[in-house]
Design a protein around this motif. Structure first.
Motif, short mmCIF file in Angstrom:
data_model
loop_
_atom_site.label_atom_id
_atom_site.label_comp_id
_atom_site.label_asym_id
_atom_site.label_seq_id
_atom_site.Cartn_x
_atom_site.Cartn_y
_atom_site.Cartn_z
N ASP A 41 1.03 -1.02 -0.23
CA ASP A 41 -0.31 -0.04 0.14
C ASP A 41 1.14 1.52 -0.20
O ASP A 41 0.57 1.56 1.13
CB ASP A 41 -1.04 -0.36 1.40
N GLY A 42 1.74 1.22 -1.02
CA GLY A 42 2.80 2.55 -1.06
C GLY A 42 2.51 3.16 -2.83
O GLY A 42 1.60 3.22 -3.14
N ALA A 43 3.74 3.92 -2.11
CA ALA A 43 2.98 4.89 -4.31
C ALA A 43 4.06 5.04 -4.69
O ALA A 43 5.06 4.49 -4.48
CB ALA A 43 3.58 6.56 -3.40
N ARG A 44 3.89 4.38 -5.87
CA ARG A 44 4.98 3.84 -7.35
C ARG A 44 5.86 4.72 -7.63
O ARG A 44 5.67 6.34 -8.24
CB ARG A 44 4.58 3.41 -8.14
N ILE A 45 7.03 4.65 -7.35
CA ILE A 45 7.89 5.77 -7.92
C ILE A 45 8.91 4.64 -9.37
O ILE A 45 8.70 3.63 -8.69
CB ILE A 45 9.38 5.95 -7.12
#
Length: 501
Positions: free
Chosen positions: A211-215
């Motif tokens: 549940d993170g942010a795509r980088i």
């Protein structure tokens, strides 16, 4: 020399039809008529985003400077593009007045139809059906180039105008992966069950769905740059990620991954806390909420492009490049091993797992079946179309959401249901404060919004219904979170939801 009025006319044609073929024909026609140096601007106008990006002019500014429209069209594509470039370049003392003067001159020279188009273009409201997929088909049609070659060039460049120019010039083969230029990310489709996904994609890789942010990270020596899934650069906001990547045992790399903030016991913090870091350059905030990266793909390593290599090759390169910073996973698992990994991911506070075909290449910008996300609950990204004023304890707040799925043929979002469930007091206050910024109109009960905000919705399924235009209705829909990292063009399609029937 192409008239701006011709572009506006094509926009109207595209907006007036639901036929994908008719949209492609109209767009291809105007691209064929444009001179080579006009093509990038034409594509940008019709895709709803000027080449100059945001120019610092909102509805109030545009309404104040519009003036009386011209009686007949005289503007050209070149003239409009140049004028917007001049507006975008204005800065410093007196910039507001100078920007207003330039926009006033442009709008005064425009007809009524051209003024309406420009206002919608410059405020981000141009929803005419010329979305990426339709435009890419039109570029292929106008240039005579194969569709897959056009899509690949777009994947690598990340820019529709440049892709169109290369296609029409016959130079698609010159578009390659470049360090320092972000690649459009590969996307995943919802998987029905873990067993089905493992069986469908065997041999496969199963890894945590965080549940993170795509980088996306590009490294060339000490030069490290970081982008979000929408290709917005955030290098200045994530110094700890930059420093970590500088220390990796490779000279050059293009890495795909997730980043998130963790609690002291190693569990993921709420998604909104991670996203809050992407707009921050304040040192105290950086120290208070450190981000950790988890990489899951490698598209380039030390001079070798890997984007066309199968995932098993890219995964081996990834481990050489990032060591312990690989996302947890297991290759070619038995179903029992995949179930154990899923349980471990959920126990650690993550969303579920990703199941990936080990023989698949990196298909950027596409939501194909080679990557499937498996979660305990169905969640979909939908567009907020409107919100109704609440009742009882919610009186005075914007509550019940109208939800739309993306039309894959480029039309406006298709309404599929409503929900007020899952909204905390904090979210209700945020909606009431924020939604008027995107308001298109309202009545006594409802505030209607321009398609801009994406919200993640959990649901138990869908059912056939004549109540909404999509012919389906959501069952037990509830809000999970808003997705500021996604645009309406990345929302789930009506076809994906119909597939649940």
């Amino acid at each position: 020399m192409l008239r701006f009025a011709d572009v506006v006319a094509v926009s109207s044609t595209v907006s007036a039809t639901r036929s994908r073929l008719a949209k492609v024909d109209a767009l291809a026609g105007v691209l064929t008529a444009a001179d080579p140096d006009e093509v990038p601007a034409v594509v940008a106008f019709l895709a709803g985003a000027p080449r100059q990006g945001r120019i610092g002019a909102g509805w109030r500014t545009l309404a104040a400077v519009a003036g009386q429209p011209a009686d007949s069209p005289t503007l050209t594509v070149r003239a409009v593009d140049a004028a917007l470039g001049e507006v975008a370049a204005v800065s410093g003392s007196g910039s507001t007045a100078r920007r207003a003067d330039l926009l006033g001159g442009l709008l005064t020279a425009a007809t009524a139809d051209e003024q309406r188009f420009l206002r919608a273009l410059l405020t981000g409201e141009l929803r005419q059906g010329a979305l990426e997929g339709v435009m890419l088909d039109a570029i292929a049609r106008a240039s005579g180039q194969p569709g897959p070659a056009v899509r690949r060039a777009f994947m690598l460049s990340g820019r529709l105008p440049e892709t169109a120019a290369a296609a029409l010039a016959g130079t698609l083969d010159d578009v390659r992966l470049e360090l320092g230029r972000p690649v459009r990310p590969m996307l995943a489709s919802p998987g029905a069950t873990l067993a089905d996904a493992v069986a469908d994609l065997s041999p496969c890789l199963v890894e945590y769905k965080m549940d993170g942010a795509r980088i996306q990270v590009h490294k060339r020596g000490a030069d490290v740059r970081v982008w979000t899934r929408t290709l917005r650069e955030i290098t200045g906001s994530v110094p700890e990620l930059v420093e970590l990547v500088r220390g990796l045992p490779c000279a050059a790399a293009v890495l795909d991954g997730e980043t998130l903030a963790l609690t002291d016991d190693g569990r993921p913090r709420p998604f909104q806390e991670t996203m809050s870091r992407f707009g921050s350059t304040v040192e105290e905030q950086v120290r208070a909420l450190l981000l950790r990266p988890y990489f899951f793909d490698c598209l380039h390593l030390d001079g070798e492009d890997l984007i066309d290599e199968p995932l098993r090759v890219r995964t081996a390169a990834l481990r050489r490049a990032v060591g312990d910073h690989v996302i947890p996973g297991v290759a070619e698992p038995t179903l029992e091993q995949a179930e154990e990994l899923t349980s471990a991911a959920l126990d650690a506070g993550h969303e579920g797992v990703m199941v990936k075909d080990l023989d698949s290449t990196y298909q950027a910008g596409r939501r194909g079946k080679a990557w499937q996300k498996v979660k305990p609950v169905h969640t979909f990204d939908l567009v907020v179309l409107a919100a109704e004023w609440g009742h009882g304890r919610r009186t005075g707040t914007l509550s019940n959401l109208h939800l739309g799925a993306r039309d894959p043929d480029g039309g406006p979002p298709v309404m599929v249901g409503k929900t007020f469930k899952g909204l905390t007091d904090e979210l209700l206050a945020w909606q009431t404060r924020t939604f008027p910024e995107f308001e298109s109109h309202r009545d006594d009960w409802t505030v209607y919004l321009r398609p801009h905000l994406v919200v993640e919705i959990a649901l138990d399924g869908v059912q056939v219904s004549t109540r909404y235009p999509g012919g389906i209705a959501l069952r037990f829909a509830r809000v999970v979170r808003y997705r500021p990292d996604k645009t309406p063009e990345e929302a789930d399609t009506i076809d994906t939801l119909r597939g649940l029937l």
